[in-house]
Design a protein around this motif. Structure first.
Motif, PDB file in Angstrom:
ATOM      1  N   ALA A 167       0.846  -1.192   0.000  1.00 12.42           N
ATOM      2  CA  ALA A 167       0.000   0.000   0.000  1.00 12.42           C
ATOM      3  C   ALA A 167       0.882   1.242   0.000  1.00 12.42           C
ATOM      4  O   ALA A 167       1.901   1.302   0.704  1.00 12.42           O
ATOM      5  CB  ALA A 167      -0.911   0.012   1.228  1.00 12.42           C
ATOM      6  N   ASN A 168       0.519   2.211  -0.803  1.00 10.82           N
ATOM      7  CA  ASN A 168       1.237   3.477  -0.834  1.00 10.82           C
ATOM      8  C   ASN A 168       1.144   4.167   0.518  1.00 10.82           C
ATOM      9  O   ASN A 168       0.159   3.972   1.253  1.00 10.82           O
ATOM     10  CB  ASN A 168       0.675   4.381  -1.941  1.00 10.82           C
ATOM     11  N   PRO A 169       2.159   4.968   0.924  1.00 10.08           N
ATOM     12  CA  PRO A 169       3.330   5.384   0.148  1.00 10.08           C
ATOM     13  C   PRO A 169       4.454   4.340   0.149  1.00 10.08           C
ATOM     14  O   PRO A 169       4.647   3.639   1.128  1.00 10.08           O
ATOM     15  CB  PRO A 169       3.792   6.658   0.875  1.00 10.08           C
ATOM     16  N   ILE A 170       5.179   4.276  -0.963  1.00  7.42           N
ATOM     17  CA  ILE A 170       6.288   3.340  -1.165  1.00  7.42           C
ATOM     18  C   ILE A 170       7.449   4.121  -1.752  1.00  7.42           C
ATOM     19  O   ILE A 170       7.251   5.046  -2.545  1.00  7.42           O
ATOM     20  CB  ILE A 170       5.894   2.196  -2.124  1.00  7.42           C
ATOM     21  N   ASP A 171       8.671   3.733  -1.370  1.00  4.51           N
ATOM     22  CA  ASP A 171       9.840   4.319  -2.028  1.00  4.51           C
ATOM     23  C   ASP A 171      10.865   3.271  -2.456  1.00  4.51           C
ATOM     24  O   ASP A 171      11.577   3.464  -3.424  1.00  4.51           O
ATOM     25  CB  ASP A 171      10.512   5.362  -1.111  1.00  4.51           C
ATOM     26  N   HIS A 172      10.938   2.118  -1.750  1.00  3.82           N
ATOM     27  CA  HIS A 172      11.980   1.134  -2.031  1.00  3.82           C
ATOM     28  C   HIS A 172      11.397  -0.262  -1.831  1.00  3.82           C
ATOM     29  O   HIS A 172      10.815  -0.561  -0.779  1.00  3.82           O
ATOM     30  CB  HIS A 172      13.169   1.353  -1.090  1.00  3.82           C
ATOM     31  N   ILE A 173      11.534  -1.141  -2.825  1.00  3.97           N
ATOM     32  CA  ILE A 173      11.058  -2.518  -2.747  1.00  3.97           C
ATOM     33  C   ILE A 173      12.205  -3.440  -3.168  1.00  3.97           C
ATOM     34  O   ILE A 173      12.913  -3.169  -4.146  1.00  3.97           O
ATOM     35  CB  ILE A 173       9.814  -2.741  -3.622  1.00  3.97           C
ATOM     36  N   PHE A 174      12.367  -4.562  -2.419  1.00  3.27           N
ATOM     37  CA  PHE A 174      13.399  -5.548  -2.698  1.00  3.27           C
ATOM     38  C   PHE A 174      12.740  -6.838  -3.191  1.00  3.27           C
ATOM     39  O   PHE A 174      11.678  -7.250  -2.689  1.00  3.27           O
ATOM     40  CB  PHE A 174      14.220  -5.861  -1.443  1.00  3.27           C
ATOM     41  N   LEU A 220      12.429   4.343  -6.249  1.00  2.00           N
ATOM     42  CA  LEU A 220      11.787   5.386  -7.038  1.00  2.00           C
ATOM     43  C   LEU A 220      11.209   6.440  -6.104  1.00  2.00           C
ATOM     44  O   LEU A 220      10.922   6.154  -4.933  1.00  2.00           O
ATOM     45  CB  LEU A 220      10.646   4.804  -7.883  1.00  2.00           C
ATOM     46  N   PRO A 221      11.026   7.685  -6.594  1.00  2.00           N
ATOM     47  CA  PRO A 221      10.286   8.676  -5.799  1.00  2.00           C
ATOM     48  C   PRO A 221       8.872   8.187  -5.522  1.00  2.00           C
ATOM     49  O   PRO A 221       8.294   7.412  -6.298  1.00  2.00           O
ATOM     50  CB  PRO A 221      10.298   9.920  -6.701  1.00  2.00           C
ATOM     51  N   GLY A 222       8.306   8.627  -4.403  1.00  2.00           N
ATOM     52  CA  GLY A 222       7.003   8.143  -3.987  1.00  2.00           C
ATOM     53  C   GLY A 222       5.902   8.384  -5.002  1.00  2.00           C
ATOM     54  O   GLY A 222       4.993   7.566  -5.161  1.00  2.00           O
ATOM     55  N   ASP A 223       5.968   9.496  -5.744  1.00  2.00           N
ATOM     56  CA  ASP A 223       4.899   9.804  -6.684  1.00  2.00           C
ATOM     57  C   ASP A 223       4.959   8.956  -7.947  1.00  2.00           C
ATOM     58  O   ASP A 223       4.035   9.013  -8.765  1.00  2.00           O
ATOM     59  CB  ASP A 223       4.946  11.286  -7.055  1.00  2.00           C
ATOM     60  N   GLN A 224       6.025   8.138  -8.135  1.00  2.00           N
ATOM     61  CA  GLN A 224       6.129   7.289  -9.318  1.00  2.00           C
ATOM     62  C   GLN A 224       5.663   5.855  -9.073  1.00  2.00           C
ATOM     63  O   GLN A 224       5.632   5.052 -10.006  1.00  2.00           O
ATOM     64  CB  GLN A 224       7.572   7.293  -9.826  1.00  2.00           C
ATOM     65  N   TRP A 225       5.344   5.502  -7.813  1.00  2.00           N
ATOM     66  CA  TRP A 225       4.789   4.170  -7.540  1.00  2.00           C
ATOM     67  C   TRP A 225       3.281   4.227  -7.753  1.00  2.00           C
ATOM     68  O   TRP A 225       2.498   4.322  -6.806  1.00  2.00           O
ATOM     69  CB  TRP A 225       5.125   3.731  -6.123  1.00  2.00           C
ATOM     70  N   LEU A 226       2.863   4.144  -8.998  1.00  2.00           N
ATOM     71  CA  LEU A 226       1.444   4.217  -9.337  1.00  2.00           C
ATOM     72  C   LEU A 226       0.766   2.888  -9.005  1.00  2.00           C
ATOM     73  O   LEU A 226       1.402   1.824  -9.042  1.00  2.00           O
ATOM     74  CB  LEU A 226       1.291   4.538 -10.822  1.00  2.00           C
ATOM     75  N   PRO A 227      -0.520   2.912  -8.655  1.00  2.00           N
ATOM     76  CA  PRO A 227      -1.214   1.656  -8.347  1.00  2.00           C
ATOM     77  C   PRO A 227      -1.307   0.765  -9.581  1.00  2.00           C
ATOM     78  O   PRO A 227      -1.427   1.232 -10.707  1.00  2.00           O
ATOM     79  CB  PRO A 227      -2.592   2.123  -7.865  1.00  2.00           C
ATOM     80  N   GLY A 228      -1.238  -0.547  -9.337  1.00  2.00           N
ATOM     81  CA  GLY A 228      -1.306  -1.514 -10.422  1.00  2.00           C
ATOM     82  C   GLY A 228      -0.448  -2.716 -10.129  1.00  2.00           C
ATOM     83  O   GLY A 228       0.104  -2.879  -9.033  1.00  2.00           O
ATOM     84  N   GLN A 229      -0.305  -3.584 -11.109  1.00  2.00           N
ATOM     85  CA  GLN A 229       0.480  -4.806 -10.959  1.00  2.00           C
ATOM     86  C   GLN A 229       1.864  -4.604 -11.551  1.00  2.00           C
ATOM     87  O   GLN A 229       2.017  -4.069 -12.651  1.00  2.00           O
ATOM     88  CB  GLN A 229      -0.211  -5.991 -11.628  1.00  2.00           C
ATOM     89  N   TYR A 230       2.874  -5.055 -10.826  1.00  2.00           N
ATOM     90  CA  TYR A 230       4.271  -4.953 -11.241  1.00  2.00           C
ATOM     91  C   TYR A 230       4.840  -6.363 -11.426  1.00  2.00           C
ATOM     92  O   TYR A 230       4.449  -7.297 -10.713  1.00  2.00           O
ATOM     93  CB  TYR A 230       5.098  -4.201 -10.201  1.00  2.00           C
ATOM     94  N   GLU A 231       5.755  -6.494 -12.366  1.00  2.00           N
ATOM     95  CA  GLU A 231       6.393  -7.779 -12.652  1.00  2.00           C
ATOM     96  C   GLU A 231       7.901  -7.590 -12.713  1.00  2.00           C
ATOM     97  O   GLU A 231       8.387  -6.589 -13.247  1.00  2.00           O
ATOM     98  CB  GLU A 231       5.885  -8.362 -13.969  1.00  2.00           C
ATOM     99  N   THR A 247       1.604  -6.349  -6.314  1.00  2.00           N
ATOM    100  CA  THR A 247       0.602  -5.332  -6.607  1.00  2.00           C
ATOM    101  C   THR A 247       0.785  -4.140  -5.682  1.00  2.00           C
ATOM    102  O   THR A 247       1.084  -4.307  -4.492  1.00  2.00           O
ATOM    103  CB  THR A 247      -0.821  -5.901  -6.438  1.00  2.00           C
ATOM    104  N   VAL A 248       0.608  -2.944  -6.220  1.00  2.00           N
ATOM    105  CA  VAL A 248       0.644  -1.703  -5.448  1.00  2.00           C
ATOM    106  C   VAL A 248      -0.771  -1.139  -5.418  1.00  2.00           C
ATOM    107  O   VAL A 248      -1.425  -1.001  -6.468  1.00  2.00           O
ATOM    108  CB  VAL A 248       1.623  -0.685  -6.063  1.00  2.00           C
ATOM    109  N   THR A 249      -1.253  -0.815  -4.224  1.00  2.00           N
ATOM    110  CA  THR A 249      -2.597  -0.267  -4.057  1.00  2.00           C
ATOM    111  C   THR A 249      -2.517   1.134  -3.473  1.00  2.00           C
ATOM    112  O   THR A 249      -1.516   1.513  -2.858  1.00  2.00           O
ATOM    113  CB  THR A 249      -3.436  -1.165  -3.128  1.00  2.00           C
ATOM    114  N   GLY A 250      -3.591   1.889  -3.658  1.00  2.00           N
ATOM    115  CA  GLY A 250      -3.644   3.247  -3.124  1.00  2.00           C
ATOM    116  C   GLY A 250      -3.005   4.240  -4.079  1.00  2.00           C
ATOM    117  O   GLY A 250      -2.123   3.907  -4.879  1.00  2.00           O
TER     118      GLY A 250
END
Length: 334
Positions: A167-174, A220-231, A247-250
């Protein structure tokens, strides 16, 4: 040339266990032989020494048996508590992944998938990444990777609280994984996708050893983690090796921009009025003095003036009197 042995903790404990068992067996055999030999001696002192030596060997065997039991039961957990496994530890046969890793059945393709190689059922590395390869070693065909696990942070290359939905906000995912039978210097590539857009990528020669735990990350900057599915797709050389989805929500937080100050126009220059020329002095022409002097000859005769009309031939006038006639100009004193 010196020979270096690459032993891990598991192998070292097994070697010590077998050495303790073998040493205990040998100590029992030597001790029994010493007791038997000492009992046949006729001399009391020598007999006692041989028997005592035999019992000491049997006691040593008992100690070695205790050491072997402790190594087998308690040494491994105690050592791992002090020295946690490093990422380069070779996986044991119980956790070695087979080369027949396939995609998990949860991976589905969105309706926007096109016929381009990037979104084919078996992912193919885009051609622009092949030009960036710098690895000098051919990737091993026996290398295996596990499926990816995603988390916000890691410890020792292992995920902390792995999730499949963030769920947003997100900045770094491993994205973490385990691997085995890798070769240093071979090229590997990780591509992060949101739909058809590449949001993060990395490609470089492998430097993580033959086996262990590794990760790929996306910052990525927080405003670039748009909701949707990532692969995430990982390639070894040009061959797809493993992947995963999350998946990123919010709604992503909006970035606050500092307003740029506008320029204040400089004041216009007011011209100083030109100097009014001082009027020139007009000179007034004075009237011309029109008086003409008339000379009146006066002669003095014995102190008495005589008019010039009186002709006296015998005398010469002593004084010349000049008389001006006419109107003089104003302010002129003759």
């Amino acid at each position: 040339m010196p020979v270096s042995l690459h032993l891990d903790i598991e192998t070292a404990l097994q070697v010590l266990f077998f050495l303790s068992v073998i040493g205990g067996i040998l100590a029992i055999i030597v001790g029994l032989q010493s007791i038997r030999s000492g009992s046949r001696l006729m001399f009391f002192r020598k007999r006692q020494e041989m028997i005592m030596r035999g019992w000491r060997n049997i006691g040593l065997a008992v100690i070695l048996a205790g050491v072997a039991f402790s190594l087998n039961q308690y040494a491994r957990p105690a050592i791992y508590r002090v020295f946690p496994p490093s990422p380069t530890i070779t996986l044991t046969p119980t956790i070695t992944l087979t080369p027949t890793i396939s995609l998990t059945p949860t991976i589905t393709f969105t309706p926007t998938i096109t016929t381009t190689p990037l979104f084919s059922p078996t992912p193919v590395i885009p051609t622009q990444y092949a030009a960036r390869f710098t690895g000098k070693v051919t990737p091993s065909s026996n290398a295996v990777f596990s499926s990816l696990q995603f988390s916000r942070k890691i410890e020792g290359n292992l995920p902390v609280d792995p999730l499949v939905e963030f769920a947003n906000p997100i900045d770094h995912i491993f994205g973490t994984f385990s691997y085995d039978k890798m070769t240093d210097g071979s090229q590997w590539t990780a591509i992060w996708l949101r739909g058809s857009d590449i949001v993060c990528d990395e490609t470089k020669p492998w430097d993580g050893g033959t086996g262990g735990y590794g990760y790929t990350d996306c910052l990525l900057p927080g405003d670039q983690w748009l909701p949707g599915q990532y692969e995430v797709q990982i390639f070894l050389g040009s061959q797809f090796i493993t992947g995963g989805k999350f998946t990123v929500t919010g709604n992503a937080p909006t970035s606050t921009r500092t307003p740029v100050p506008t320029k204040t126009p400089a004041p216009t220059i007011t011209r100083i009025p030109s100097a009014t020329p001082v009027p020139s002095i007009t000179r007034t022409t004075r009237p011309t003095d029109t008086r003409q002097p008339t000379i009146t000859a006066m002669s003095t005769l014995k102190g008495t003036p005589v008019p010039s009309s009186t002709s006296i031939s015998t005398s010469v006038p002593d004084v010349m009197v000049v008389t001006y006639t006419g109107t003089p100009p104003s302010g002129l004193i003759p």
